[in-house]
Structures are given as structure tokens and as C-alpha cells.
Design an enzyme around this catalytic site. Structure first.
Site, PDB file in Angstrom:
ATOM      1  N   ASN A   1       0.797  -1.239   0.000  1.00 47.47           N
ATOM      2  CA  ASN A   1       0.000   0.000   0.000  1.00 47.47           C
ATOM      3  C   ASN A   1       0.830   1.290   0.000  1.00 47.47           C
ATOM      4  O   ASN A   1       0.358   2.321  -0.451  1.00 47.47           O
ATOM      5  CB  ASN A   1      -1.044  -0.013   1.123  1.00 47.47           C
ATOM      6  CG  ASN A   1      -0.438   0.057   2.500  1.00 47.47           C
ATOM      7  OD1 ASN A   1       0.707  -0.361   2.698  1.00 47.47           O
ATOM      8  ND2 ASN A   1      -1.176   0.566   3.452  1.00 47.47           N
TER       9      ASN A   1
ATOM     10  N   GLU B   1       4.706  -3.860  12.389  1.00 50.18           N
ATOM     11  CA  GLU B   1       3.624  -2.872  12.350  1.00 50.18           C
ATOM     12  C   GLU B   1       2.525  -3.476  11.487  1.00 50.18           C
ATOM     13  O   GLU B   1       2.764  -3.842  10.336  1.00 50.18           O
ATOM     14  CB  GLU B   1       4.101  -1.528  11.806  1.00 50.18           C
ATOM     15  CG  GLU B   1       5.063  -0.803  12.749  1.00 50.18           C
ATOM     16  CD  GLU B   1       4.539  -0.553  14.162  1.00 50.18           C
ATOM     17  OE1 GLU B   1       3.302  -0.472  14.341  1.00 50.18           O
ATOM     18  OE2 GLU B   1       5.363  -0.469  15.093  1.00 50.18           O
TER      19      GLU B   1
ATOM     20  N   CYS C   1      -3.094   1.756   6.526  1.00 51.87           N
ATOM     21  CA  CYS C   1      -3.171   1.097   7.836  1.00 51.87           C
ATOM     22  C   CYS C   1      -3.778   2.035   8.863  1.00 51.87           C
ATOM     23  O   CYS C   1      -4.329   1.596   9.863  1.00 51.87           O
ATOM     24  CB  CYS C   1      -1.789   0.647   8.277  1.00 51.87           C
ATOM     25  SG  CYS C   1      -0.592   1.963   8.254  1.00 51.87           S
TER      26      CYS C   1
HETATM   27  P1  NAP Z   1       0.414  -8.981   4.117  1.00 50.44           P
HETATM   28  O1  NAP Z   1      -0.426  -9.873   3.297  1.00 50.44           O
HETATM   29  O2  NAP Z   1       0.557  -9.297   5.561  1.00 50.44           O
HETATM   30  O3  NAP Z   1       1.846  -8.947   3.427  1.00 50.44           O
HETATM   31  C1  NAP Z   1       2.895  -8.120   3.885  1.00 50.44           C
HETATM   32  C2  NAP Z   1       4.201  -8.694   3.371  1.00 50.44           C
HETATM   33  O4  NAP Z   1       4.466  -9.961   4.005  1.00 50.44           O
HETATM   34  C3  NAP Z   1       4.206  -8.977   1.868  1.00 50.44           C
HETATM   35  O5  NAP Z   1       5.481  -8.703   1.352  1.00 50.44           O
HETATM   36  C4  NAP Z   1       3.913 -10.464   1.839  1.00 50.44           C
HETATM   37  O6  NAP Z   1       4.302 -11.065   0.641  1.00 50.44           O
HETATM   38  C5  NAP Z   1       4.737 -10.927   3.008  1.00 50.44           C
HETATM   39  N1  NAP Z   1       4.390 -12.253   3.520  1.00 50.44           N
HETATM   40  C6  NAP Z   1       3.214 -12.917   3.405  1.00 50.44           C
HETATM   41  N2  NAP Z   1       3.296 -14.132   4.023  1.00 50.44           N
HETATM   42  C7  NAP Z   1       4.564 -14.225   4.524  1.00 50.44           C
HETATM   43  C8  NAP Z   1       5.263 -15.237   5.268  1.00 50.44           C
HETATM   44  N3  NAP Z   1       4.676 -16.378   5.619  1.00 50.44           N
HETATM   45  N4  NAP Z   1       6.549 -15.012   5.607  1.00 50.44           N
HETATM   46  C9  NAP Z   1       7.153 -13.854   5.277  1.00 50.44           C
HETATM   47  N5  NAP Z   1       6.542 -12.863   4.569  1.00 50.44           N
HETATM   48  C10 NAP Z   1       5.246 -13.045   4.215  1.00 50.44           C
HETATM   49  O7  NAP Z   1      -0.086  -7.467   4.023  1.00 50.44           O
HETATM   50  P2  NAP Z   1      -0.508  -6.687   2.701  1.00 50.44           P
HETATM   51  O8  NAP Z   1      -1.751  -7.330   2.185  1.00 50.44           O
HETATM   52  O9  NAP Z   1       0.651  -6.543   1.784  1.00 50.44           O
HETATM   53  O10 NAP Z   1      -0.807  -5.231   3.291  1.00 50.44           O
HETATM   54  C11 NAP Z   1      -2.004  -4.896   3.927  1.00 50.44           C
HETATM   55  C12 NAP Z   1      -1.876  -4.994   5.441  1.00 50.44           C
HETATM   56  O11 NAP Z   1      -0.757  -4.236   5.884  1.00 50.44           O
HETATM   57  C13 NAP Z   1      -3.049  -4.435   6.192  1.00 50.44           C
HETATM   58  O12 NAP Z   1      -3.399  -5.290   7.250  1.00 50.44           O
HETATM   59  C14 NAP Z   1      -2.532  -3.104   6.758  1.00 50.44           C
HETATM   60  O13 NAP Z   1      -3.185  -2.671   7.915  1.00 50.44           O
HETATM   61  C15 NAP Z   1      -1.107  -3.430   7.001  1.00 50.44           C
HETATM   62  N6  NAP Z   1      -0.278  -2.217   7.037  1.00 50.44           N
HETATM   63  C16 NAP Z   1       0.194  -1.777   8.232  1.00 50.44           C
HETATM   64  C17 NAP Z   1       0.967  -0.619   8.305  1.00 50.44           C
HETATM   65  C18 NAP Z   1       1.492  -0.135   9.625  1.00 50.44           C
HETATM   66  O14 NAP Z   1       2.444   0.633   9.639  1.00 50.44           O
HETATM   67  N7  NAP Z   1       0.941  -0.557  10.743  1.00 50.44           N
HETATM   68  C19 NAP Z   1       1.274   0.094   7.138  1.00 50.44           C
HETATM   69  C20 NAP Z   1       0.763  -0.380   5.926  1.00 50.44           C
HETATM   70  C21 NAP Z   1       0.009  -1.539   5.885  1.00 50.44           C
HETATM   71  P3  NAP Z   1       3.203 -11.168  -0.577  1.00 50.44           P
HETATM   72  O15 NAP Z   1       3.022  -9.826  -1.107  1.00 50.44           O
HETATM   73  O16 NAP Z   1       3.851 -12.045  -1.564  1.00 50.44           O
HETATM   74  O17 NAP Z   1       1.957 -11.746   0.023  1.00 50.44           O
END
Ligand code: NAP
Ligand code: MG
Length: 475
Positions: free
Chosen positions: A148, A246, A280
Site C-alpha cells: 500500500n 507494524e 493502515c
Molecule cells: P500482508 O499480506 O501481511 O503482506 C505483507 C508482506 O508480508 C508482503 O510482502 C507479503 O508477501 C509478506 N508475507 C506474506 N506471508 C509471509 C510469510 N509467511 N513469511 C514472510 N513474509 C510473508 O499485508 P498486505 O496485504 O501486503 O498489506 C495490507 C496490510 O498491511 C493491512 O493489514 C494493513 O493494515 C497493514 N499495514 C500496516 C501498516 C502499519 O504501519 N501498521 C502500514 C501499511 C500496511 P506477498 O506480497 O507475496 O503476500
């Protein structure tokens, strides 16, 4: 179309396999990236391990200068990178320009940290003895980032890691391989030595998993969903390495009877509908006291109705497409469930392709999944509360704790809210989204490990350890 390759040991490598198409225009193939294997990740960690001592041996000023030069290169390519970011992720061009600007400023902020004090000088109880502390780099750090903010989040993790003398291996989100490569290219062009930064594209379950499990990776900083983050935490804790997470949010707003309703609606709309609700920090649940309830809901729906959903590259667009089919399905499922539950939503239109109209549901019970679960789309649930105290209690009644806000002119209630709300970032009369890069950022409870904060000067704490040095000077 661009080949978004892996960067391993200073070489761009990898067979193009994973296609990324523009969510606003599926005919536009934005990039093709490799799908890194565990062996590729091991190569990247080995390259980082080799390069790190030489990088750490430079002065912080020399390391910072490379970040500053990379910032200048990004600034020169600002327009082009923002266009690619819109094509890749979908956000509007204005939002993309702002995000690239953020990456530039982050590199400048941490680049200049090379000039700032590091460590402390402390008094000693021992005569003729001086004591100081040194901040030492951890070694090789692994970064795992979401789609994002595909250039700003990698920048705000990488910059404090690099200026502190660490080498980096990053696994960016599969959906957004191009933005990270623009950032890596700027750093390489600015003179970052080979192997100090490595990029491995591919799936989280394969490349990401291999990275977080690697014994040579001294620390993992992750931003993404709570479920994925918690699993990574267990893996990294088990090998006694450092981990920073995070994660998700369900960010609340409280609108009180004394608020300027028009301003409150604009504040909530900005937090809820910017970035297609895919932030987020996005506002997704709003608690309203009886005196403003009707007029607030009406005003918020007007703001929602004024949103122009479309291709982010079109100048009239104020909200870009949903990033992926999977995210769209999640949004639509949440909307349909709320419609079926009978909550009032004014008019709900079905999405056209990836383009969704924002939706405001009112009269939603506090325990409904629309209020308790993260959707990550432009969907708001409005919940009635009797008064400030009930509002505060319900804002706090969530497993998440990232951001929250209150609209009021009552300074006493605003201060009370700031003190008693259990979130990492509080906004009084400002949207829950929108942060300054020099201010600590992070959540509590299921939103964060809540140990080290990101952003601001103290962001380097996660990427360094403290060594205490006693010097006797009477021999
Ligand atoms: P996500 O599905 O959790 O993925 C985040 C990252 O982790 C991606 O690079 C993903 O790869 C990787 N990943 C997935 N499974 C993994 C595993 N088993 N081992 C290691 N890495 C793994 O999150 P997203 O869909 O990209 O982003 C949306 C989420 O991010 C929302 O929940 C949002 O709230 C959160 N977010 C939080 C913040 C904050 O600062 N708190 C900021 C922005 C977003 P892939 O892309 O290949 O799945
Ligand atoms: Mg995901």
C-alpha cells in the site's frame, strides 16, 4: 512494461515470471518480476553478509551522503516514479507524488543523521574514567513490506538501517515490484556498494519465509497484516533475533456534540476515503453522540458521494481503484454482509471493475464484524453512543491500537482522550491518516510489537545495539 529484477550482490538478476497489471487498466502490464527461491534468498543474505563489514567501516557521514544523493536522484525522477507508482498500485497521481516525496524526505532525514550525535557521554563513579556509549549495527537485517506504500515504507525502514551500518535484504510485496526497484536503483546510482542492499521479489510464503528464517538475518522489520506478522514474530523469536511488526488497524473516530459537523465530516472522509481506504491508519469506525448523529451522517455521505472513483492518472480522479481482485472481494463481501444485516447505507452501487464507490453505514452495532475486523477499503461504519465516556470506552474496545481521533472543541475532553485512548497515534481534529516523518510511529496491542517505534530519530534504535565503553585515562 519493465523487468523488475532481483538485486543480489549488486547484479540485477532473475527470470521474469510474476506479471503485475495496472488495476485501473488490465491491458497495461506494469512490470514482470522474478519469483525468488529460497536459494536466491540465501544468495542475497550471503552477499549482504560479505558487504556489511566494509559498509559499517565507512563513517556515518559517508553512508549518509549516499542516502542524500539517492534522494536527489529520486527527486529528479519524481514525476516518472509517481506515474509508475499509480500504474502499479492504483493510488491517484497526487497521492503517488506525495508518497515519492515522502521517500525523498525520509532519505534526506536519515542521510543527515550521519552528522548528528550518536551515543551518549555519561558521568562515571570511578575517578579519571570517562564513559560513552556506541550504537553498533546489527549486521544483516531483513525487511518485509506491504503493497500500500510501496516506496515510502521500504524507504523508512531502509534508511535508518543503512545509515546505521547494516546491510539489507528486502522482500517487497508481490503486487508492487516496480516502486521498490526505483528506490534501489537510486541508491545504487548514488554509489551504494554492491551487496549492501539486496531485493528479492516473490511470494511471502516462499521468499519472505526463507528470509525471516535465515540464521544470518539479525533482525526482521515487517509491515503488513496482523496474521502474517504474528507468524513471523514466532519464527524470529524462536531463533532469538530482533523483530519489529507494524500491522493492521481498525482506526476509530469519535465525533462529539460540540464539534463543527462539516469539519468533522471532512476530517473523517479524508481519513476514510483517501488511498481508497487502503491505509493502515484509515478511519473505518466512527462513534457519534446523539446531538450530531443525523447531520454528521448526512454530511459524511455527501463527502462520500463527491468522491470521483477512477484511473489515478486521470486528473479528475479523487480515488483510485482497489489494488487487487482479492482485496476487492474482501471489500464487497464486507459491504454485502452489512447490507444484508439491514444497516442503512443510503445508496450502495456495485463496483465497476476495480472501481468502488465509498460506503457509509449508519446505526451499526459495535460488535458487528464491520466494526471489529479490518476491511482495508473505503467503507465506514457509524455507531451511536450516548456520550463521550461511552465513545471512549468503545474506541478502546478493539484488539487493534494504531490510530484514533476525536472531533471536539472541548479542550478538557480532547486532553482526556489523548491520555486515555489506547493507540500509538492520536489525532485531535485531524484525520487518522497523514503522519510526519520526524515523529515516532507505531501501534499497540494487535497492531504492533510495540517495542521499537518507526520513523523519527529513534527509528535507528531498532537497527542498532548499545555498547558501553569505560576509558581510564590515568595510566
Ligand atoms: P500482508 O499480506 O501481511 O503482506 C505483507 C508482506 O508480508 C508482503 O510482502 C507479503 O508477501 C509478506 N508475507 C506474506 N506471508 C509471509 C510469510 N509467511 N513469511 C514472510 N513474509 C510473508 O499485508 P498486505 O496485504 O501486503 O498489506 C495490507 C496490510 O498491511 C493491512 O493489514 C494493513 O493494515 C497493514 N499495514 C500496516 C501498516 C502499519 O504501519 N501498521 C502500514 C501499511 C500496511 P506477498 O506480497 O507475496 O503476500
Ligand atoms: Mg497479502
Amino acid at each position: 512494461m519493465t523487468n523488475a529484477q532481483n538485486l543480489i550482490g549488486g547484479a540485477w538478476v532473475g527470470e521474469p515470471i510474476i506479471e503485475r497489471r495496472n488495476p485501473a487498466n488490465p491491458d497495461d502490464v506494469v512490470a514482470i518480476a522474478p519469483s525468488a527461491s529460497a536459494a536466491d534468498v540465501h544468495d542475497a543474505v550471503a552477499a549482504a553478509t560479505d558487504a556489511q563489514p566494509g559498509w559499517a567501516a565507512l563513517t556515518a557521514v559517508q553512508r549518509g551522503a549516499i542516502l542524500m544523493d539517492a534522494a536527489d536522484l529520486l527527486r529528479r525522477r519524481h514525476e516518472e516514479i509517481a506515474t509508475d507508482l499509480t500504474r502499479e498500485e492504483g493510488k491517484t497521481r497526487a497521492e503517488a507524488m506525495g508518497e515519492v516525496r515522502r521517500a525523498i524526505d525520509v532519505l534526506r532525514f536519515f542521510g543527515s543523521a550521519g552528522w548528528r550525535p550518536s551515543g551518549e557521554t555519561l558521568p562515571s563513579t570511578m575517578p579519571n574514567t570517562s564513559v560513552h556509549t556506541r550504537r553498533e549495527p546489527l549486521g544483516v537485517v531483513g525487511l518485509v513490506t506491504p503493497w500500500n506504500f510501496p516506496i515510502a515504507i521500504p524507504a523508512w525502514k531502509m534508511a535508518p538501517a543503512l545509515v546505521s551500518g547494516n546491510a539489507v535484504v528486502i522482500k517487497p510485496a508481490e503486487l508492487t515490484p516496480l516502486s521498490i526497484n526505483h528506490l534501489a536503483t537510486a541508491l545504487i546510482d548514488a554509489g551504494l556498494p554492491a551487496g549492501v542492499l539486496n531485493v528479492v521479489h516473490g511470494s511471502g510464503s516462499l521468499a519472505g519465509d526463507a528470509l525471516v528464517r535465515h540464521q544470518e538475518v539479525a533482525a526482521v522489520s515487517f509491515t503488513g497484516s496482523t496474521g502474517v506478522g504474528m507468524a513471523i514474530r514466532d519464527v524470529v523469536n524462536a531463533r532469538n533475533a530482533r523483530v519489529q511488526l507494524e500491522m493492521g488497524g481498525k482506526n476509530a473516530y469519535l465525533v462529539l456534540d460540540d464539534a463543527d459537523v462539516e469539519a468533522a465530516a471532512a476530517t473523517v472522509a479524508a481519513g476514510a476515503f483517501s488511498l481508497t481506504g487502503q491505509a493502515c491508519t484509515a478511519t473505518s469506525r466512527v462513534y457519534v453522540t446523539p446531538g450530531v448523529r443525523e447531520v454528521f451522517v448526512k454530511a459524511l455521505r455527501e463527502k462520500a458521494g463527491a468522491v470521483k472513483s477512477g484511473n489515478g492518472l486521470d486528473p479528475g480522479t479523487t480515488m483510485g481503484p482497489v489494488v487487487s481482485d482479492a482485496q476487492l472481494a474482501k471489500d464487497v463481501t464486507a459491504i454485502h454482509a452489512a447490507v444484508e444485516a439491514g444497516f442503512d447505507a443510503g445508496e450502495v452501487t456495485e463496483p465497476k471493475g476495480q472501481f468502488l464507490a465509498p460506503v457509509v453505514f449508519s446505526g451499526v452495532p459495535h460488535d458487528h464484524p464491520l466494526v471489529t475486523r479490518e476491511v482495508f477499503g473505503p467503507v465506514v461504519g457509524v455507531i451511536d453512543v450516548a456520550d463521550y465516556q461511552e465513545g471512549l470506552n468503545l474506541v478502546n474496545d478493539s484488539p487493534y491500537g494504531l490510530t484514533a481521533g476525536i472531533c471536539t472543541r472541548d479542550l478538557g475532553k480532547a486532553y482526556d482522550f489523548a491520555a486515555r485512548v489506547r493507540v500509538g497515534v492520536v489525532k485531535i481534529n485531524r484525520p487518522t491518516t497523514g503522519l510526519d516523518l520526524n515523529v515516532p510511529f507505531g501501534g499497540v496491542r494487535d497492531s504492533s510489537t510495540n517495542t521499537f517505534r518507526e520513523q523519527g530519530e529513534r527509528a535507528v534504535d531498532f537497527y542498532t545495539w548499545t555498547k558501553s565503553v569505560y576509558i581510564g585515562h590515568d595510566l
